[in-house]
Design a protein around this motif. Structure first.
Motif, short mmCIF file in Angstrom:
data_model
loop_
_atom_site.label_atom_id
_atom_site.label_comp_id
_atom_site.label_asym_id
_atom_site.label_seq_id
_atom_site.Cartn_x
_atom_site.Cartn_y
_atom_site.Cartn_z
N PHE A 167 0.86 -1.18 0.00
CA PHE A 167 0.00 0.00 0.00
C PHE A 167 0.90 1.24 0.00
O PHE A 167 1.87 1.30 0.75
N SER A 169 -0.72 7.70 -1.18
CA SER A 169 -2.03 7.74 -1.82
C SER A 169 -3.07 8.40 -0.91
O SER A 169 -4.20 8.63 -1.32
N GLY A 176 4.60 -7.68 3.69
CA GLY A 176 3.45 -6.95 3.17
C GLY A 176 2.99 -5.83 4.09
O GLY A 176 1.93 -5.25 3.87
N HIS A 177 3.76 -5.52 5.12
CA HIS A 177 3.43 -4.43 6.04
C HIS A 177 4.54 -3.38 5.99
O HIS A 177 5.68 -3.68 5.68
N ASP A 206 -0.97 -2.43 6.24
CA ASP A 206 -0.79 -3.62 5.42
C ASP A 206 -1.03 -3.29 3.95
O ASP A 206 -1.29 -2.14 3.60
N GLY A 207 -0.93 -4.27 3.10
CA GLY A 207 -1.05 -4.07 1.67
C GLY A 207 -2.39 -3.56 1.20
O GLY A 207 -2.52 -3.06 0.09
N ASN A 208 -3.41 -3.67 2.06
CA ASN A 208 -4.75 -3.17 1.72
C ASN A 208 -5.03 -1.80 2.32
O ASN A 208 -6.12 -1.27 2.16
N GLY A 209 -4.07 -1.26 3.08
CA GLY A 209 -4.25 0.04 3.69
C GLY A 209 -4.81 -0.01 5.10
O GLY A 209 -5.04 1.02 5.71
N ALA A 210 -5.04 -1.23 5.64
CA ALA A 210 -5.54 -1.36 7.01
C ALA A 210 -4.41 -1.06 8.00
O ALA A 210 -3.24 -1.34 7.72
N PRO A 266 -9.66 0.33 9.87
CA PRO A 266 -9.80 -0.41 8.61
C PRO A 266 -9.00 0.17 7.45
O PRO A 266 -8.69 -0.53 6.51
N HIS A 267 -8.66 1.47 7.52
CA HIS A 267 -7.91 2.07 6.43
C HIS A 267 -7.17 3.32 6.91
O HIS A 267 -7.68 4.07 7.76
#
Length: 107
Positions: free
Chosen positions: A3, A7, A47-48, A63-67, A86-87
Motif C-alpha cells: 500500500f 495515496s 506486506g506491512h 498492510d497491503g490493503n491500507g488497514a 480499517p484504512h
C-alpha cells in the motif's frame, strides 16, 4: 503489493518524525526505510510497512490493503497484531488517534 501511504495526501502532514503529546510518532518519509530495516518488518510481517510508533513499544503498521495495525515491537507477528483502523485514510480523518490502553501494572 505494498500500500502506498502517499495515496492518502492528508497523511503527509502527520509525517513529522516528532512525537505528539499522546506519544504517537509518525515517521518522517526519509526515516521509513531505516525504521523498517531496524525492526526487520519485511521479515516478520511481510506486506506491512511500519509508519510510526506509540512511544511505548508498539509499532503502527499499514498492510497491503491500507488497514492499520498496532503491534508490540518485540513480537512482530501476524497473530500479535491488533486492528487500529480499517484504512489509513479513515485513521487520518479521525486525527490519527491511539486506542486507550488499560495499564494492568496499576492494579
Amino acid at each position: 503489493m505494498m500500500f502506498e501511504v502517499a495515496s492518502v495526501p492528508a497523511f503527509l502532514a502527520w509525517q513529522t518524525g516528532e512525537p505528539r503529546d499522546d506519544g504517537l510518532m509518525i515517521y518522517a518519509p526519509e526515516d521509513l526505510p531505516e525504521r523498517n530495516r531496524t525492526y526487520e518488518v519485511a521479515q516478520y510481517l511481510p506486506g506491512h510497512l511500519m509508519i510510526g510508533d506509540d512511544s511505548g513499544g508498539r509499532g503502527i503498521l499499514v498492510d497491503g490493503n491500507g488497514a492499520l495495525w498496532i503491534c508490540g515491537l518485540g513480537a512482530l507477528f501476524v497473530d500479535c497484531r491488533e486492528p487500529l483502523s480499517p484504512h489509513l485514510a479513515q485513521w487520518v480523518g479521525q486525527g490519527c488517534t491511539l486506542p486507550a490502553w488499560d495499564d494492568e501494572s496499576d492494579e
